[in-house]
Enzyme design. Structure first.
Site, PDB file in Angstrom:
ATOM      1  CG  ASP A 288      33.016  41.590  47.528  1.00  0.00           C
ATOM      2  OD1 ASP A 288      34.220  41.660  47.199  1.00  0.00           O
ATOM      3  OD2 ASP A 288      32.609  40.825  48.417  1.00  0.00           O
TER       4      ASP A 288
ATOM      5  CG  ASP B 130      37.726  41.900  47.347  1.00  0.00           C
ATOM      6  OD1 ASP B 130      36.728  42.613  47.129  1.00  0.00           O
ATOM      7  OD2 ASP B 130      37.665  40.665  47.518  1.00  0.00           O
TER       8      ASP B 130
ATOM      9  CG  ASP C   1      35.136  41.831  51.076  1.00  0.00           C
ATOM     10  OD1 ASP C   1      34.468  42.674  50.454  1.00  0.00           O
ATOM     11  OD2 ASP C   1      35.611  40.802  50.545  1.00  0.00           O
TER      12      ASP C   1
END
Length: 116
Positions: free
Chosen positions: A53, A74, A78
């Protein structure tokens, strides 16, 4: 006339940071599938996903491969991985309501940030 040079453009789906994002999704799927049977393997896979990440954003800036698709990939990865982790923790530790409250706070804060 001079021939025009056509720049070869890579599809946004094949950007290096996005490929790393796909790897993160795969790591999370495998990690959460094994979370109750192999806690050590779960921890290792989740940690690798966590490190990826941080690396994907750095790669995006380094190779100038920043994209809206990558940012959304992303963010969604997450949120889903955090939600899954908090749901699992709510089953393992009591009172589980604390973890579910943290999940609500995570989703609400990111929704407000995107709405703003």
């Amino acid at each position: 006339m001079a021939p025009t040079a056509t720049a070869k453009r890579t599809s946004v789906y094949l950007y290096i940071p996005n490929i790393l994002g796909y790897l993160r999704v795969l790591l999370n799927v495998v990690a959460f599938a094994l979370c109750f049977s192999s806690k050590l393997l779960f921890s290792i896979l989740y940690f690798i996903s966590f490190v990826c990440d941080g690396v994907d954003g750095w790669l995006a800036r380094k190779f100038n491969q920043v994209s809206t698709f990558g940012a959304v990939l992303d963010m969604v990865t997450d949120r889903v991985s955090t939600a899954c982790l908090l749901a699992i923790l709510s089953q393992l530790y009591r009172p589980g309501l604390i973890f579910l409250a943290l999940l609500g706070l995570d989703i609400a804060s990111h929704w407000l940030q995107m709405y703003r």
